[in-house]
Design a protein around this motif. Structure first.
Motif, PDB file in Angstrom:
ATOM      1  N   LEU A 248       1.350 -11.642  -4.521  1.00  0.00           N
ATOM      2  CA  LEU A 248       0.732 -12.629  -3.633  1.00  0.00           C
ATOM      3  C   LEU A 248       1.750 -13.111  -2.607  1.00  0.00           C
ATOM      4  O   LEU A 248       2.902 -13.401  -2.948  1.00  0.00           O
ATOM      5  CB  LEU A 248       0.250 -13.840  -4.441  1.00  0.00           C
ATOM      6  N   CYS A 249       1.302 -13.204  -1.338  1.00  0.00           N
ATOM      7  CA  CYS A 249       2.185 -13.688  -0.285  1.00  0.00           C
ATOM      8  C   CYS A 249       2.254 -15.212  -0.347  1.00  0.00           C
ATOM      9  O   CYS A 249       1.226 -15.894  -0.409  1.00  0.00           O
ATOM     10  CB  CYS A 249       1.678 -13.231   1.076  1.00  0.00           C
ATOM     11  N   ASP A 250       3.490 -15.740  -0.309  1.00  0.00           N
ATOM     12  CA  ASP A 250       3.681 -17.199  -0.359  1.00  0.00           C
ATOM     13  C   ASP A 250       3.227 -17.876   0.925  1.00  0.00           C
ATOM     14  O   ASP A 250       3.000 -19.069   0.949  1.00  0.00           O
ATOM     15  CB  ASP A 250       5.170 -17.522  -0.569  1.00  0.00           C
ATOM     16  N   ASN A 251       3.119 -17.104   2.001  1.00  0.00           N
ATOM     17  CA  ASN A 251       2.830 -17.692   3.311  1.00  0.00           C
ATOM     18  C   ASN A 251       1.373 -17.509   3.737  1.00  0.00           C
ATOM     19  O   ASN A 251       0.642 -18.480   3.906  1.00  0.00           O
ATOM     20  CB  ASN A 251       3.773 -17.080   4.351  1.00  0.00           C
ATOM     21  N   CYS A 252       0.926 -16.240   3.890  1.00  0.00           N
ATOM     22  CA  CYS A 252      -0.420 -16.002   4.441  1.00  0.00           C
ATOM     23  C   CYS A 252      -1.459 -15.767   3.350  1.00  0.00           C
ATOM     24  O   CYS A 252      -2.618 -15.518   3.652  1.00  0.00           O
ATOM     25  CB  CYS A 252      -0.395 -14.840   5.436  1.00  0.00           C
ATOM     26  N   ARG A 253      -1.042 -15.817   2.067  1.00  0.00           N
ATOM     27  CA  ARG A 253      -1.969 -15.710   0.934  1.00  0.00           C
ATOM     28  C   ARG A 253      -2.577 -14.321   0.775  1.00  0.00           C
ATOM     29  O   ARG A 253      -3.562 -14.160   0.054  1.00  0.00           O
ATOM     30  CB  ARG A 253      -3.103 -16.759   1.016  1.00  0.00           C
TER      31      ARG A 253
ATOM     32  N   PHE B 257       8.030  -8.100  -0.148  1.00  0.00           N
ATOM     33  CA  PHE B 257       7.729  -8.798   1.116  1.00  0.00           C
ATOM     34  C   PHE B 257       6.335  -8.411   1.610  1.00  0.00           C
ATOM     35  O   PHE B 257       5.891  -7.279   1.418  1.00  0.00           O
ATOM     36  CB  PHE B 257       8.772  -8.448   2.181  1.00  0.00           C
ATOM     37  N   CYS B 258       5.696  -9.361   2.268  1.00  0.00           N
ATOM     38  CA  CYS B 258       4.334  -9.157   2.764  1.00  0.00           C
ATOM     39  C   CYS B 258       4.343  -8.213   3.973  1.00  0.00           C
ATOM     40  O   CYS B 258       5.117  -8.414   4.914  1.00  0.00           O
ATOM     41  CB  CYS B 258       3.730 -10.503   3.146  1.00  0.00           C
ATOM     42  N   GLY B 259       3.457  -7.204   3.964  1.00  0.00           N
ATOM     43  CA  GLY B 259       3.364  -6.257   5.077  1.00  0.00           C
ATOM     44  C   GLY B 259       2.772  -6.868   6.331  1.00  0.00           C
ATOM     45  O   GLY B 259       2.966  -6.346   7.433  1.00  0.00           O
ATOM     46  N   TYR B 260       2.048  -7.958   6.189  1.00  0.00           N
ATOM     47  CA  TYR B 260       1.434  -8.614   7.354  1.00  0.00           C
ATOM     48  C   TYR B 260       2.389  -9.590   8.028  1.00  0.00           C
ATOM     49  O   TYR B 260       2.542  -9.583   9.245  1.00  0.00           O
ATOM     50  CB  TYR B 260       0.162  -9.360   6.936  1.00  0.00           C
ATOM     51  N   CYS B 261       3.015 -10.489   7.221  1.00  0.00           N
ATOM     52  CA  CYS B 261       3.798 -11.558   7.855  1.00  0.00           C
ATOM     53  C   CYS B 261       5.278 -11.515   7.488  1.00  0.00           C
ATOM     54  O   CYS B 261       6.064 -12.277   8.047  1.00  0.00           O
ATOM     55  CB  CYS B 261       3.193 -12.928   7.512  1.00  0.00           C
ATOM     56  N   GLY B 262       5.670 -10.655   6.548  1.00  0.00           N
ATOM     57  CA  GLY B 262       7.086 -10.484   6.241  1.00  0.00           C
ATOM     58  C   GLY B 262       7.674 -11.508   5.285  1.00  0.00           C
ATOM     59  O   GLY B 262       8.866 -11.427   4.954  1.00  0.00           O
TER      60      GLY B 262
HETATM   61 ZN   LIG Z   1       1.958 -12.704   4.275  1.00  0.00          ZN
END
Ligand SMILES: [Zn+2]
Length: 257
Positions: free
Chosen positions: A115-120, A97-102
């Motif tokens: 790679l984050c699927d949401n915030c890239r 999971f992304c540490g910035y947006c979860g």
């Molecule tokens: Zn993210």
């Protein structure tokens, strides 16, 4: 980078789960995938050893899981690749999971990254640099017994580099904090990836400058100056600590014999 393994694929197999790896008979498995029941598994090629691919297969737990430490005895180059495998497996496991947006993440197809699927956002495996240093004072070397390994071994000083610090500053700070001694004439010797859990050891030799030994009891049980021909119990051969001690002994010999 990932591929589905066929039974005819061959090479070295790093079967990693929760910081452990599969060591049937105490060794890293080597040979055809079919021999180890690995066909159909997803694998990542992480290097080559003696002309053959080294594969990482994650999230399989088997009997005879062991520590990558056990591979040190097999060969230092293979140990390094096994360490890479275990560290990459841990990286993928700890970056779902992304540490910035979860949001959920997926592995990059082109590099060792998530790679984050949401915030890239893009995440890479983190390596923690540490310093290890042999300190020489004329015909003596500073050796210490560390609180973290209570095995009677005397070795050189070591510690992690802090954020925003050079390697040289880390050496000066660690030596001062642990032993109260000031050093000079720092010289780089070598480096060694150390996967416990994700360090890179940078090894130095230094000369004593000033100060009396005052140990930090949280880090050290004992420390002292030992003459090069009268040394206490040392770390085993193959470790970078031992290499630093032997290099220092060689310097003492050339000056004092
Ligand atoms: Zn993210």
């Amino acid at each position: 980078m990932h591929r589905i393994i066929e039974s005819s694929d061959h090479g070295w197999w790093i079967i990693s789960h929760e910081q452990k790896l599969w060591l049937p008979a105490g060794e890293l498995p080597h040979g055809r995938a079919g021999n180890f029941d690995l066909a159909g598994q997803s694998a990542l090629k992480i290097g080559e050893w003696e002309g053959e691919p080294v594969w990482l297969v994650r999230q399989i737990r088997r009997q005879d899981m062991g520590s990558v430490r056990q591979v040190i005895d097999q060969d230092v180059g293979l140990f390094q690749l096994a360490g890479r495998g275990v560290q990459l497996a841990e990286f993928y496991r700890s970056h779902k999971f992304c540490g910035y947006c979860g949001h959920t993440m997926h592995p990059s197809k082109t590099e060792w990254a998530m790679l984050c699927d949401n915030c890239r956002e893009r995440y890479y495996p983190q390596i923690a640099p540490c310093i290890i240093v042999a300190i020489r004072n004329q015909d003596k070397i500073l050796l210490a017994q560390h609180t973290r390994h209570r095995n009677g071994i005397y070795t050189v000083l070591a510690g992690f580099v802090e954020v925003g610090e050079t390697l040289e500053q880390a050496v000066a700070r660690e030596v001062m904090e642990e032993s109260g001694v000031k050093v000079k004439n720092l010289r780089y010797v070598t480096s060694q990836p150390w996967p416990f859990p994700q360090s890179l050891m940078t090894a130095f030799m230094a000369e004593y400058d000033s100060g009396d030994i005052v140990i930090d009891p949280k880090e050290l049980i004992d420390a002292g100056w030992y003459r090069y021909d009268d040394l206490p119990l040392l770390p085993p051969p193959g470790t970078v600590a031992r290499r630093l001690i032997e290099d220092t002994v060689a310097l003492c010999r050339s000056d004092f014999e």
